[in-house]
Design an enzyme around this catalytic site. Structure first.
Site, short mmCIF file in Angstrom:
data_model
loop_
_atom_site.label_atom_id
_atom_site.label_comp_id
_atom_site.label_asym_id
_atom_site.label_seq_id
_atom_site.Cartn_x
_atom_site.Cartn_y
_atom_site.Cartn_z
CE1 TYR A 127 0.53 2.54 -11.96
CE2 TYR A 127 1.40 4.27 -13.49
CZ TYR A 127 1.31 3.97 -12.06
OH TYR A 127 2.16 4.41 -11.12
CD GLN A 179 1.67 1.14 1.72
OE1 GLN A 179 2.63 1.68 1.43
NE2 GLN A 179 1.81 0.17 2.54
CG ASN A 180 -1.45 -3.82 -1.90
OD1 ASN A 180 -0.37 -3.19 -1.97
ND2 ASN A 180 -1.54 -5.01 -1.46
CG ASP A 220 -4.02 -5.77 -5.63
OD1 ASP A 220 -5.15 -5.90 -4.93
OD2 ASP A 220 -3.07 -5.92 -5.46
CG HIS A 232 -0.56 4.58 -2.44
ND1 HIS A 232 0.55 3.81 -2.14
CD2 HIS A 232 -0.72 5.59 -1.68
CE1 HIS A 232 1.28 4.34 -1.38
NE2 HIS A 232 0.83 5.45 -1.13
N GLY A 259 2.95 -7.12 5.06
CA GLY A 259 3.52 -7.06 3.45
C GLY A 259 3.96 -5.73 2.98
CB THR A 260 3.94 -2.30 3.68
OG1 THR A 260 4.55 -1.19 3.09
CG2 THR A 260 3.64 -2.49 5.09
CB SER A 261 9.19 -2.27 2.08
OG SER A 261 8.91 -1.12 1.30
CG LEU A 270 9.10 -13.22 2.50
CD1 LEU A 270 8.46 -14.25 2.66
CD2 LEU A 270 9.65 -12.64 1.19
#
Ligand code: OAD
Length: 234
Positions: free
Chosen positions: A56, A90-91, A93, A108, A175-177, A202
């Site tokens: 981390y 969920q990021n 950063d 998160h 941008g999340t799977s 993407l």
């Protein structure tokens, strides 16, 4: 004018990929080079806290060097022009905050926060954490962990998130799977409450629940969708 009244946007690692931060599951992603069981569970921290801190610390340093991109900036601009807008990320950063987003639920956790396992206080940090780091609140040594939700732990703000999903008329996932629950199930909840659901990613993912799927890089498709399709101002 945008035709929707209440917007909920969910973001994942893909929105920060255009700022140079690694995603988790793409080729070369974080989970290709690190085992989840070794760096992202409470058991991993019990077993080898130094390794978890190193993982981390590296993420925190990479995030500090990254800059928000046009997609982060677009979401901040959309929020400013909206009466009812919530961003769920969920990021871990802080690129959304640095772009100007205010109504943000970081489900998160955050890299720039640590949590004390003794006194449970949450404090801001910008330097590396180590097994010797001292809690700024209770002064206990070695009691700090990243304020990150690990696998097996409950994501943050879930009551608020559920209420927002049940009341929105537009849900956009960026941008999340769509592989990690509960976030992967948000589209289903929004849809079952009559929201229009859109994925900007993407590539198309296996999650076929969405009404619309628009593929491309976030820094291009996010501004194109909100400014050109929904008529928000640049
Ligand atoms: P993933 O790595 O699982 O998925 C990232 C998604 O972003 C993929 O579908 C990519 O195709 C897409 N993507 C990549 N580059 C993109 C770009 N430039 N523009 C738009 N999309 C792009 O990341 P998440 O879905 O965020 O949790 O992962 C969810 C959670 O799993 C994370 O929060 C993390 C991880 O384990 C924890 O650590 C608890």
């Amino acid at each position: 004018m945008c035709q929707y009244q209440k917007l909920v946007v969910l973001t994942g690692a893909g929105i920060s990929a255009d700022s140079g931060l690694a995603t988790f599951r793409d080729g070369g992603g974080l989970w290709e080079n690190h085992r989840i069981e070794e760096v992202a569970t409470p058991e991993a921290f019990d077993r080898n806290p130094a390794l978890v801190h190193r993982f981390y610390n590296a993420r925190r340093e990479a995030a500090a060097q990254a800059e928000p991109n046009a997609a982060h900036q677009c979401l901040a601009a959309v929020e400013q022009q909206s009466k009812d807008f919530v961003l769920i990320s969920q990021n871990v950063d802080n690129l959304h905050q640095r772009a100007g987003s205010k109504n943000l639920l970081s489900m998160h956790g955050q890299l720039n926060e640590c949590r004390c396992i003794q006194c449970h206080s949450i404090n801001e940090i910008h330097q590396d954490l180590t097994v010797e780091s001292v809690c700024p609140n209770c002064q206990s040594p070695g009691s700090l962990r990243p304020n990150i939700v690990w696998f097996g732990e409950m994501p943050l703000h879930m009551d608020e998130i559920m209420a927002q999903l049940m009341g929105c008329d537009l849900f956009v996932a960026i941008g999340t799977s769509g592989t990690v629950y509960p976030a992967a199930g948000f589209v289903e909840i929004a849809k079952s409450h009559q929201a229009h659901t859109v994925m900007l990613n993407l590539d198309g993912t296996d999650n076929t629940m969405f009404d619309e799927v628009i593929t491309g890089q976030a820094f291009e498709v996010v501004p194109a969708y909100f400014y050109d399709e929904l008529d928000f101002k640049r």
